[in-house]
Design an enzyme around this catalytic site. Structure first.
Site, short mmCIF file in Angstrom:
data_model
loop_
_atom_site.label_atom_id
_atom_site.label_comp_id
_atom_site.label_asym_id
_atom_site.label_seq_id
_atom_site.Cartn_x
_atom_site.Cartn_y
_atom_site.Cartn_z
N LYS A 116 0.87 -1.18 0.00
CA LYS A 116 0.00 0.00 0.00
C LYS A 116 0.90 1.23 0.00
O LYS A 116 1.48 1.61 1.02
CB LYS A 116 -0.92 0.00 1.21
CG LYS A 116 -1.92 1.15 1.16
CD LYS A 116 -2.98 1.00 2.24
CE LYS A 116 -4.06 2.03 2.10
NZ LYS A 116 -3.61 3.40 2.14
N TYR A 225 -2.31 -0.09 -10.17
CA TYR A 225 -2.81 -1.25 -9.43
C TYR A 225 -4.30 -1.52 -9.60
O TYR A 225 -4.84 -2.42 -8.98
CB TYR A 225 -2.52 -1.13 -7.93
CG TYR A 225 -2.97 0.19 -7.34
CD1 TYR A 225 -4.32 0.53 -7.28
CD2 TYR A 225 -2.06 1.10 -6.82
CE1 TYR A 225 -4.75 1.73 -6.75
CE2 TYR A 225 -2.48 2.31 -6.29
CZ TYR A 225 -3.82 2.62 -6.26
OH TYR A 225 -4.23 3.81 -5.74
N CYS A 411 13.70 40.85 16.35
CA CYS A 411 14.05 42.26 16.19
C CYS A 411 12.85 43.19 16.32
O CYS A 411 12.99 44.40 16.24
CB CYS A 411 14.74 42.48 14.86
SG CYS A 411 13.59 42.46 13.47
N CYS A 431 17.55 42.69 11.02
CA CYS A 431 17.18 41.75 12.08
C CYS A 431 18.38 40.87 12.45
O CYS A 431 18.96 40.23 11.58
CB CYS A 431 16.03 40.86 11.61
SG CYS A 431 15.66 39.51 12.75
S1 IVH Z 1 -6.75 -0.44 -4.46
C1 IVH Z 1 -11.04 -0.58 -4.87
N1 IVH Z 1 -4.17 -0.87 -4.26
O1 IVH Z 1 -4.99 3.34 -0.79
C2 IVH Z 1 -9.65 -0.52 -4.52
N2 IVH Z 1 -5.05 1.13 -3.35
O2 IVH Z 1 -7.27 3.41 1.16
C3 IVH Z 1 -9.13 0.83 -4.24
N3 IVH Z 1 -3.38 2.61 -2.36
O3 IVH Z 1 -7.19 5.42 -2.53
C4 IVH Z 1 -7.72 0.99 -4.11
N4 IVH Z 1 -1.62 1.35 -2.81
O4 IVH Z 1 -4.68 5.75 -2.85
C5 IVH Z 1 -5.19 -0.04 -3.98
N5 IVH Z 1 -1.91 -1.37 -4.18
C6 IVH Z 1 -2.92 -0.53 -3.92
C7 IVH Z 1 -2.72 0.70 -3.26
C8 IVH Z 1 -3.82 1.50 -2.98
C9 IVH Z 1 -2.04 2.49 -2.27
C10 IVH Z 1 -4.15 3.74 -1.84
C11 IVH Z 1 -5.06 4.40 -2.85
C12 IVH Z 1 -6.44 4.28 -2.29
C13 IVH Z 1 -6.17 4.08 -0.83
C14 IVH Z 1 -7.30 3.30 -0.21
#
Ligand code: IVH
Length: 679
Positions: A116, A225, A411, A431
């Site tokens: 993530k 992703y 100052c 200053c």
């Molecule tokens: S999937 C329906 N995959 O996390 C699925 N999100 O809390 C929606 N994010 O808004 C997102 N890495 O900004 C997905 N490998 C990943 C991700 C990811 C980061 C973020 C993304 C999303 C947020 C969700």
């Protein structure tokens, strides 16, 4: 129109898109950087000669768009959902149980585990293989249209590789590498700009620029992703979709994605990802767990804002609760006033945190932070700790607000906050805090490099009123320093000699040392090379300045304003009177390192990193922070680790410090000026 030019043009576009893909997506370039540059130059020349050939997807269009007044709104065809969070293994097991119940099956579910990324979610719309629109997530239904900005990101393809579907909306995360984030903040600090709190904010700030040229200057990247609306695609699994994304030319983090059977394996992967979190070049804040089979995803469907088939496993935050004991207002060289919270010391992940930058008043207002408040502080990677939120319920009523200062805390001069800027600035030209910071900056290593003139002595010189400006430094005699604490004759002489020796530093260092707003060391070099003398630069007009590549209107105005100021002119003429005569800077194209990129790593023993970087640049080369295929040499000192490994992997020439010095000495004796020699 001549047909041969059109054919050649199309061929060049195809070739450049292909090499971009090899470099950014596959990480496997097929041609050298200079060959790429040559193709690119040919394309630009053709476009100049035949402007009618230019298409919106031209590889030259990554930076072409003019600034906007305001962003347009763009509706996502399929809403961009968010994710439910899990914060423990138990939460993940409960998620798995829910799915099994919903599917009325006890069989192990095949999951795909993705990192993530902590960046900004975006959507890219490709119609007939062309990137036609791009937007932020916004409220999930409608986001801001930032197509021109997204086009500046080199790892976002402008055209997809064939065969592509007629329409595909791709989702991904735009992010900044931690190291690039730190470098960006370092430059911002040097130039008196407010700092970004973390890589995510920096990425978001860079994407929300009305001028795409600003976005282009930020080293943003993307990992894709997810899928939004699409026509003519059907994937059996999410993993197959990611693989297909890659074939289309989209960048996907496949190496760190795992397909696993059942929730226990997924939980294991979650802990593995957490354990390597700090070793990654980018920030991740968890793992996204997705049901791999798309038929099951469809069956599970979605709730109002989140899909049922995916969940975010969040890593425990590196956060602690503590108290704000007081606030210090720091006054920088440009007059910028930065509030810093002094905290009751607290240990976060083994590091004691006692201070946190509050960045600026927008942040103070957003958090509504007050002295005495109980706050949650977070340490992200090796970034400065950040106040995340105030625990309002813990207030006793005795907390005091932090008003925007009307007067400088040092100052007492008036403080002003320019429309649109978040930083209040002290306007007092005399200053002491500003003066002290500007003298420190003037004497610093990458400016006039006055060895031994530390903080402590500058403080005393100012307190005893023996200097009032940087020019006064050059009027000092050893006797002037005898009155200082712990100052012997020898030391005094040493400092005066060091001041003396700085009189003929290259012009770029003097320019940087003067602390002109927005002129960091890089721009100072460009200006020095272009104008050659301080006199020539001081009479340059804004138009002349803007004509220089890399100089924009903001810098041009800052330079002309600086030289128009009477106080500054007085100091410049005093510097001249006291014998400060800068040497010249080597022309970049003439330097022996011209076009070469160096990376210095490990504990350098023969010279400092800063010296090496300056020397490299003076000989026309570039010093970079990380090793890539664009690196020509890696100079490795004792204890070199990852960067050295990466260099070996990529087959880059590795030099010892001695070998590097040999190269430098060859370069210097080949005609560069003596004054440019650093060691
Ligand atoms: S999937 C329906 N995959 O996390 C699925 N999100 O809390 C929606 N994010 O808004 C997102 N890495 O900004 C997905 N490998 C990943 C991700 C990811 C980061 C973020 C993304 C999303 C947020 C969700």
């Amino acid at each position: 129109m001549d047909n041969a030019s059109k054919l050649r043009y199309d061929k060049l576009c195809t070739a450049l898109h292909h090499h971009n893909y090899c470099y950014h997506v596959l990480d496997r370039p097929e041609i050298s950087d200079s060959e790429y540059d040559e193709l690119f130059r040919e394309l630009l020349a053709l476009e100049e000669k035949h402007p009618h050939l230019i298409t919106p997807e031209s590889p030259s269009h990554r930076v072409g768009a003019p600034p906007l007044k305001k962003f347009r709104q763009l509706r996502h065809v399929e809403p961009m959902l968010s994710l439910e969070n899990a914060t423990s293994a138990e939460d993940l097991r409960a998620f798995d149980q829910r799915l099994k119940r919903f599917l009325s099956s006890e069989a192990d579910i095949e999951y795909i585990c993705e990192m993530k990324l902590d960046g900004v979610a975006v959507e890219l719309v490709y119609e007939n293989g062309r990137l036609t629109a791009g937007s932020t997530r916004g409220d999930g239904q409608t986001g801001e249209e930032i197509t021109a900005n997204l086009k500046t990101i080199a790892s976002i393809p402008l055209v997809l590789r064939e065969p592509f579907p007629p329409r595909i909306d791709v989702r991904g995360e735009v992010y900044l590498q931690r190291q690039d984030f730190q470098e960006m903040n370092r430059l911002r600090e040097e130039e008196g700009e407010p700092l970004f709190a973390n890589p995510r904010n920096a990425a978001a700030g860079s994407l929300r620029q009305l001028d795409p040229a600003v976005t282009a200057s930020r080293p943003l990247s993307i990992f894709c992703y997810g899928l939004g609306y699409a026509q003519g695609v059907d994937y059996r699994t999410h993993a197959a979709m990611l693989k297909r994304f890659e074939q289309l030319g989209l960048r996907v983090n496949l190496t760190q994605t795992r397909v696993v059977q059942g929730i226990e394996q997924a939980i294991k992967t979650f802990f593995e990802m957490e354990s390597i979190r700090d070793t990654l070049p980018f920030e991740i804040d968890g793992m996204v767990l997705k049901v791999n089979r798309t038929d099951l995803q469809r069956e599970l469907g979605e709730k109002s804002r989140t899909p049922r088939w995916a969940i975010a496993g969040k890593f425990p935050p590196r956060q602690e609760t503590t108290k704000v004991e007081s606030i210090t207002l720091q006054v920088g060289r440009t007059g910028a006033i930065t509030p810093v919270a002094n905290l009751k010391p607290v240990s976060i992940g083994g590091v004691t945190v006692a201070r946190a930058s509050l960045h600026n008043w927008d942040e103070i207002e957003r958090l509504d932070i007050r002295v005495g408040d109980t706050v949650v502080v977070e340490r992200a990677g090796d970034v400065i700790p950040d106040v995340v939120k105030v625990l309002v319920k813990m207030r006793s009523g005795t907390e005091t607000r932090i008003p925007l200062p009307k007067n400088c805390p040092v100052c007492n001069a008036a403080v002003s906050r320019i429309e649109g800027e978040v930083v209040p600035r002290c306007q007092g030209l005399t200053c002491p805090a500003r003066l002290k910071e500007s003298i420190k900056h003037f004497a610093a290593k990458n400016a006039m490099d006055i060895d031994g003139l530390g903080d402590r002595y500058i403080d005393q010189m100012l307190q005893k009123k023996i200097i009032r400006s940087v020019a006064d430094l050059y009027r000092l005699h050893p006797e002037d320093l005898f009155r200082f604490e712990r100052m012997g004759e020898k030391l005094a002489e040493k400092i005066i000699t060091a001041i003396d020796q700085s009189r003929h530093r290259p012009l770029s260092r003097l320019l940087f040392g003067l602390g002109i707003r927005h002129v960091g060391i890089h721009l100072a070099r460009i200006l020095a090379r272009q104008f050659g003398t301080l006199e020539a630069l001081s009479t340059a007009t804004e138009e002349e300045l803007c004509a220089i590549h890399e100089v924009g209107p903001q810098v041009a105005m800052s330079v002309t304003t600086f030289f128009a100021d009477n106080n500054n002119r007085r100091i410049l003429s005093e510097l001249k009177e006291t014998g400060v005569e800068p040497g010249s800077d080597v022309k970049q194209s003439g330097g022996v390192f011209s076009g070469k990129t160096f990376v210095f790593t490990g504990a350098l023993t023969l010279f400092s990193r800063q010296q090496a970087e300056q020397q490299t640049e003076q000989l026309g080369g570039r010093a970079a922070g990380s090793v890539s295929k664009k690196t020509d040499y890696v100079v490795a000192g004792p204890g070199a680790g990852n960067k050295l490994d990466r260099a070996r992997e990529l087959g880059i020439t590795v030099l010892t410090e001695e070998e590097y010095l040999e190269l430098v000495n060859k370069g210097v004796s080949n005609g560069s000026e003596e004054s440019n020699r650093l060691f």
